[in-house]
Motif scaffolding. Structure first.
Motif, PDB file in Angstrom:
ATOM      1  N   VAL A 291       0.815  -1.214   0.000  1.00 48.48           N
ATOM      2  CA  VAL A 291       0.000   0.000   0.000  1.00 48.48           C
ATOM      3  C   VAL A 291       0.849   1.264   0.000  1.00 48.48           C
ATOM      4  O   VAL A 291       0.688   2.150  -0.855  1.00 48.48           O
ATOM      5  CB  VAL A 291      -0.986   0.003   1.187  1.00 48.48           C
ATOM      6  CG1 VAL A 291      -1.770   1.309   1.219  1.00 48.48           C
ATOM      7  CG2 VAL A 291      -1.935  -1.182   1.071  1.00 48.48           C
TER       8      VAL A 291
ATOM      9  N   GLU B 208       1.178   3.832  -3.270  1.00 45.81           N
ATOM     10  CA  GLU B 208       0.731   5.215  -3.101  1.00 45.81           C
ATOM     11  C   GLU B 208       1.881   6.190  -3.326  1.00 45.81           C
ATOM     12  O   GLU B 208       1.694   7.257  -3.934  1.00 45.81           O
ATOM     13  CB  GLU B 208       0.114   5.392  -1.722  1.00 45.81           C
ATOM     14  CG  GLU B 208      -1.227   4.665  -1.589  1.00 45.81           C
ATOM     15  CD  GLU B 208      -1.896   4.906  -0.259  1.00 45.81           C
ATOM     16  OE1 GLU B 208      -1.185   5.243   0.718  1.00 45.81           O
ATOM     17  OE2 GLU B 208      -3.135   4.761  -0.183  1.00 45.81           O
TER      18      GLU B 208
ATOM     19  N   GLY C 226     -11.115   8.082   0.601  1.00 40.07           N
ATOM     20  CA  GLY C 226     -11.216   6.836   1.345  1.00 40.07           C
ATOM     21  C   GLY C 226      -9.941   6.016   1.245  1.00 40.07           C
ATOM     22  O   GLY C 226      -8.844   6.536   1.060  1.00 40.07           O
ATOM     23  N   THR C 227     -10.086   4.694   1.331  1.00 41.20           N
ATOM     24  CA  THR C 227      -8.939   3.802   1.347  1.00 41.20           C
ATOM     25  C   THR C 227      -8.441   3.506  -0.064  1.00 41.20           C
ATOM     26  O   THR C 227      -8.990   4.001  -1.050  1.00 41.20           O
ATOM     27  CB  THR C 227      -9.303   2.463   2.032  1.00 41.20           C
ATOM     28  OG1 THR C 227     -10.179   1.723   1.153  1.00 41.20           O
ATOM     29  CG2 THR C 227     -10.005   2.693   3.361  1.00 41.20           C
ATOM     30  N   TRP C 228      -7.432   2.660  -0.139  1.00 40.93           N
ATOM     31  CA  TRP C 228      -6.839   2.299  -1.424  1.00 40.93           C
ATOM     32  C   TRP C 228      -7.775   1.459  -2.288  1.00 40.93           C
ATOM     33  O   TRP C 228      -7.505   1.253  -3.463  1.00 40.93           O
ATOM     34  CB  TRP C 228      -5.520   1.560  -1.223  1.00 40.93           C
ATOM     35  CG  TRP C 228      -5.555   0.407  -0.252  1.00 40.93           C
ATOM     36  CD1 TRP C 228      -5.333   0.454   1.088  1.00 40.93           C
ATOM     37  CD2 TRP C 228      -5.810  -0.971  -0.552  1.00 40.93           C
ATOM     38  NE1 TRP C 228      -5.443  -0.805   1.642  1.00 40.93           N
ATOM     39  CE2 TRP C 228      -5.717  -1.700   0.664  1.00 40.93           C
ATOM     40  CE3 TRP C 228      -6.095  -1.666  -1.723  1.00 40.93           C
ATOM     41  CZ2 TRP C 228      -5.907  -3.072   0.729  1.00 40.93           C
ATOM     42  CZ3 TRP C 228      -6.284  -3.035  -1.664  1.00 40.93           C
ATOM     43  CH2 TRP C 228      -6.189  -3.726  -0.456  1.00 40.93           C
ATOM     44  N   THR C 229      -8.905   1.030  -1.754  1.00 35.74           N
ATOM     45  CA  THR C 229      -9.882   0.278  -2.555  1.00 35.74           C
ATOM     46  C   THR C 229     -10.873   1.191  -3.262  1.00 35.74           C
ATOM     47  O   THR C 229     -11.652   0.730  -4.102  1.00 35.74           O
ATOM     48  CB  THR C 229     -10.667  -0.713  -1.674  1.00 35.74           C
ATOM     49  OG1 THR C 229     -11.469   0.031  -0.736  1.00 35.74           O
ATOM     50  CG2 THR C 229      -9.725  -1.633  -0.914  1.00 35.74           C
ATOM     51  N   SER C 230     -10.868   2.482  -2.952  1.00 36.05           N
ATOM     52  CA  SER C 230     -11.887   3.401  -3.472  1.00 36.05           C
ATOM     53  C   SER C 230     -11.643   3.737  -4.937  1.00 36.05           C
ATOM     54  O   SER C 230     -10.511   3.881  -5.390  1.00 36.05           O
ATOM     55  CB  SER C 230     -11.882   4.696  -2.653  1.00 36.05           C
ATOM     56  OG  SER C 230     -12.747   5.658  -3.229  1.00 36.05           O
TER      57      SER C 230
ATOM     58  N   VAL D 124      -9.073  -3.968   5.970  1.00 37.36           N
ATOM     59  CA  VAL D 124      -9.703  -3.484   4.743  1.00 37.36           C
ATOM     60  C   VAL D 124     -10.496  -4.609   4.099  1.00 37.36           C
ATOM     61  O   VAL D 124     -10.073  -5.766   4.082  1.00 37.36           O
ATOM     62  CB  VAL D 124      -8.624  -2.963   3.754  1.00 37.36           C
ATOM     63  CG1 VAL D 124      -9.257  -2.566   2.424  1.00 37.36           C
ATOM     64  CG2 VAL D 124      -7.888  -1.782   4.370  1.00 37.36           C
TER      65      VAL D 124
END
Length: 401
Positions: A66, A70, A199-203, A385
């Motif tokens: 992650v 990023e 939001g999170t890295w899944t957004s 997550v």
């Protein structure tokens, strides 16, 4: 292309190549997100979580991808998220972006612009001049804000809140907003880029921004033929051998463009189970499992992973009897379990966070232990997550229930 020597590359050798070149075999795993993206040419970015899961499956160690992804996407900008092959969003090395833009994205963007102008003319009073002015206002707003969501831009640029009648006189007739199409077009042309998500890295709810960093702005124009040759070179290095049909499917190019790029890189024919394939002229030496010095390997790959989606003909790594369980009706593959170059099952995450998998073929106790260890490694970095693929497949739905 010159048939100086022709040899057969069987399925076992193709699987040995895949394990090393796609950084899945243990000793071949990568040290960074950039290394993974470079090895695979491009990561499917339609489902944002798939990018992180694809990198995580290939990184050495257990820390997870992650922070590294990023950093590469939003700080160093060494990776970019952009429209590419088959009108799909990919994450790829920034150095490759100009070649993808010129070979693939520019023609698609030109068609998108013409289609949007045609739709606006048929369903509203808006024209090309109105579209250009709206784009100017969006770019000016982003220059002031730095980055903004689509909703924020709509609040600041009144024209983005405009609507038009789509499909007038057809069964698809309905009122649509121009915002998503204008932003999509600006993104395809490289004039804006997707920034950090909300939001999170899944957004998948991204903020939009002007290009930043070295070479900010749309990629410098390249000759399309030279761009296609560069992309072909990278792809064959990562995924060769491949048939002409594989190449046409993956790139979305015309057959004449595929053949021109093959000729430009001097690709040589080889014999595959599917027929004639192509490799780079310096890639004819045999590759065996012993030569890779990696041993058997296990992996849990995400939905739309570039390895699972890398070729049109997939029987050399996927039992045709398993397709119904692992694909949706549009041909999108779900999360898969791999053992030594073959897809042997699928996996999912349950609502409580547990990573579960099911094997569709008997792989033996040692393989089962290695696959279980990979599931534990994945669960370790995913943590709290929750990951639900955008395109649900039958086995993933069943396991994740």
């Amino acid at each position: 292309m010159g048939d100086t020597r022709t040899r057969t590359i069987d399925a076992a050798e193709r699987r040995a190549r895949l394990g090393v070149r796609h950084r899945l075999a243990g000793s071949a795993r990568a040290g960074s997100a950039e290394e993974v993206a470079g090895a695979l040419v491009a990561l499917h970015g339609t489902d944002p979580a798939s990018v992180f899961l694809a990198v995580g499956a290939r990184l050495a160690g257990n820390d997870g991808p992650v922070a590294d992804v990023e950093r590469a996407l939003y700080e160093d900008r060494s990776l970019v998220r952009m429209h590419g092959m088959r009108h799909t969003v990919f994450v790829l090395p920034a150095a490759l972006a100009p070649a993808v833009q010129a070979s693939t994205t520019d023609p698609a963007a030109a068609r998108e612009r013409a289609t949007l102008i045609r739709h606006l003319a048929a369903g509203s009073d808006f024209d090309a001049a109105w579209l250009a002015e709206t784009e100017r206002l969006v770019l000016a707003e982003l220059a002031v804000r730095g980055e903004a969501t689509g909703a924020e831009l709509g609040g600041a640029v009144t024209a983005l809140r405009s609507t038009y009648l789509y499909g007038k006189g057809t069964r698809q007739e309905g009122v649509q907003s121009v915002a998503s199409r204008v932003l999509r077009l600006l993104g395809m042309e490289g004039r804006i880029v997707r920034g950090r998500p909300q939001g999170t890295w899944t957004s998948s709810r991204f903020r939009w921004a002007r290009p930043a960093g070295p070479g900010a702005g749309p990629p410098s124009p390249l000759d399309p033929a030279a761009a296609r040759a560069e992309l072909m070179l990278r792809w064959l290095r990562a995924c060769g051998p491949a048939t002409e049909a594989d190449l046409k499917w993956w790139t979305g190019w015309k057959v004449t463009d595929v053949r021109g790029a093959l000729a430009a890189v001097g690709a040589l024919p080889v014999t595959l189970d599917e027929g004639t394939g192509f490799v780079l002229p310096d890639d004819l030496d045999p590759v065996t499992e012993r030569a890779t010095e990696t041993g058997p390997w296990a992996a849990l790959l995400p939905a739309l992973d570039p390895t699972a989606m890398g070729w049109q003909a997939r029987d050399w790594y996927l039992d045709p009897e398993h397709r119904a369980a692992l694909y949706d009706r549009s041909g999108n593959i779900g999360p898969t379990v791999w053992w030594d170059g073959r897809i042997v099952g699928g996996w999912a995450q349950r609502p409580d966070g547990e990573i579960v998998h099911r094997l569709l073929t008997d792989v033996g106790a040692a393989a089962g232990h290695a696959i279980g260890a990979e599931a534990e490694r994945l669960a370790g970095w995913v943590g709290d997550v929750r990951v639900t693929p955008r395109f649900r497949t039958p086995l993933e739905r069943e396991l994740g229930a």
